[in-house]
Design an enzyme around this catalytic site. Structure first.
Site, PDB file in Angstrom:
ATOM      1  N   SER A 186       0.845  -1.200   0.000  1.00 46.54           N
ATOM      2  CA  SER A 186       0.000   0.000   0.000  1.00 46.54           C
ATOM      3  C   SER A 186       0.878   1.245   0.000  1.00 46.54           C
ATOM      4  O   SER A 186       0.395   2.355  -0.236  1.00 46.54           O
ATOM      5  CB  SER A 186      -0.942   0.002   1.209  1.00 46.54           C
ATOM      6  OG  SER A 186      -0.230  -0.284   2.401  1.00 46.54           O
TER       7      SER A 186
ATOM      8  N   ASP B 169       5.645  -6.910   2.388  1.00 49.07           N
ATOM      9  CA  ASP B 169       4.903  -7.413   1.227  1.00 49.07           C
ATOM     10  C   ASP B 169       5.841  -7.697   0.069  1.00 49.07           C
ATOM     11  O   ASP B 169       6.688  -6.867  -0.274  1.00 49.07           O
ATOM     12  CB  ASP B 169       3.906  -6.334   0.758  1.00 49.07           C
ATOM     13  CG  ASP B 169       2.487  -6.655   1.163  1.00 49.07           C
ATOM     14  OD1 ASP B 169       2.152  -7.846   1.329  1.00 49.07           O
ATOM     15  OD2 ASP B 169       1.702  -5.696   1.305  1.00 49.07           O
TER      16      ASP B 169
ATOM     17  N   LYS C 240       5.089 -11.306   3.081  1.00 46.28           N
ATOM     18  CA  LYS C 240       3.656 -11.581   2.861  1.00 46.28           C
ATOM     19  C   LYS C 240       3.410 -11.706   1.364  1.00 46.28           C
ATOM     20  O   LYS C 240       3.989 -10.964   0.575  1.00 46.28           O
ATOM     21  CB  LYS C 240       2.782 -10.470   3.458  1.00 46.28           C
ATOM     22  CG  LYS C 240       1.287 -10.675   3.187  1.00 46.28           C
ATOM     23  CD  LYS C 240       0.411  -9.821   4.083  1.00 46.28           C
ATOM     24  CE  LYS C 240       0.209  -8.412   3.628  1.00 46.28           C
ATOM     25  NZ  LYS C 240      -0.408  -8.251   2.293  1.00 46.28           N
TER      26      LYS C 240
ATOM     27  N   GLU D  77      -8.811 -10.179   3.826  1.00 47.89           N
ATOM     28  CA  GLU D  77      -9.243  -8.802   3.543  1.00 47.89           C
ATOM     29  C   GLU D  77     -10.633  -8.775   2.938  1.00 47.89           C
ATOM     30  O   GLU D  77     -10.913  -9.463   1.959  1.00 47.89           O
ATOM     31  CB  GLU D  77      -8.220  -8.134   2.592  1.00 47.89           C
ATOM     32  CG  GLU D  77      -8.591  -6.691   2.271  1.00 47.89           C
ATOM     33  CD  GLU D  77      -7.456  -5.888   1.642  1.00 47.89           C
ATOM     34  OE1 GLU D  77      -6.309  -6.385   1.576  1.00 47.89           O
ATOM     35  OE2 GLU D  77      -7.724  -4.747   1.226  1.00 47.89           O
TER      36      GLU D  77
END
Ligand code: KIV
Length: 273
Positions: A54, A92, A122, A191
């Site tokens: 993000s 990530d 991740k 999510e």
């Protein structure tokens, strides 16, 4: 005798997270992408810091998470690692660094661990990426899974709506969660899926399940820092709780500074040499 507390904080490891699940102690997780914010989060006692892709949105201004590169993620993760003493830091793996083949995946994960000094990686997806997940795990690198709304697949989904509301997708998600847990992942992020389905996953698998828009019956929660602090205001899904309106606060401070400079109130006599 010194009264200073010399006890180092207990470092959060993947084993600690496992114990927390067993003890039904909820896990707190937030994103961070830089030294200063990571330091504040760590000192506040957050359990897990996610250097999320993000960063592509909130740090670099892209509209999706797809453009961020491995070098950019390593830059953000290195800064976070320099700040953190206690939290587990998960990084990530960016789009395109693990979906192609497992050889490329292990090389990407090794770069994250070696160059940034991260604690874990991740990855988004289930059975489709299992070969890469297994290869990374076999190198001794802890892997956190990510199912449900996986933003790296936005062009396949077409929208950011709630996932797995239909039986077929819900069944696939359950199977993927079991496959990731059986392979040896230490935790899974779910999510934007129905709370009932997330609760079922958390009950059925024996590794921590961290939710974002997945209800309360999971083992922990994660939010994007810039969203929960109200720095970015464009994104307002139902699951987001805003703890602050930092955009308003910062704007107010910047305006006051501009005014002080223009009116020659700043600097005053005490603020000069
Ligand atoms: O990149 C990210 O911030 C994430 C969270 C939304 C879980 O993956």
């Amino acid at each position: 005798m010194s009264t200073e507390n010399t006890m180092a904080p207990r470092k959060i490891t993947t084993h600690v997270l496992q114990e927390m699940k067993l003890k039904k102690e909820k896990i707190s997780m937030l994103t961070a992408y830089d030294f200063s914010m990571a330091s504040i989060l760590d000192n506040a006692g957050i359990d897990v810091i996610l250097v999320g892709d993000s960063a592509s949105n909130v740090m670099s201004g892209y509209t999706t998470t797809l453009p961020i590169t491995l070098d950019m993620m390593i830059y953000h993760a290195s800064a976070v690692m320099r700040a953190v003493k206690r939290a587990l830091v998960v990084v990530d793996m960016p789009f395109g660094t693990y979906q192609g083949n497992s050889r490329e995946a292990i090389q990407s994960a090794i770069r994250i661990m070696k160059e940034a000094g991260a604690n874990a990686v991740k990855m988004e997806g289930g059975k489709e990426i299992m070969e890469s997940v297994e290869r990374i795990l076999s190198a001794g690198i802890p892997v956190m899974g990510h199912l449900g709304l996986t933003p790296q697949s936005i062009h396949k989904f077409g929208t950011y709506v709630v996932r797995a509301t239909q039986e077929e997708e819900a069944e696939k998600l359950l199977e993927d969660a079991h496959a990731l847990a059986d392979a040896g992942c230490f935790a899974i992020v779910l999510e934007k899926i129905p709370a009932k389905l997330a609760a079922r996953v958390a009950n059925e698998i024996n590794i921590p399940v961290i939710g974002i828009g997945a209800g309360a019956e999971v083992d922990g929660q994660v939010l994007v820092l810039h969203d929960m602090l109200g720095i970015s205001q464009k994104f307002s899904p139902r699951f987001l709780r805003r703890y602050h309106n930092l955009q308003e606060e910062i704007t107010g401070s910047v305006k006051a500074y501009i005014n002080d400079v223009k009116s020659m109130d700043f600097p005053n006599e005490r603020e000069q040499y």
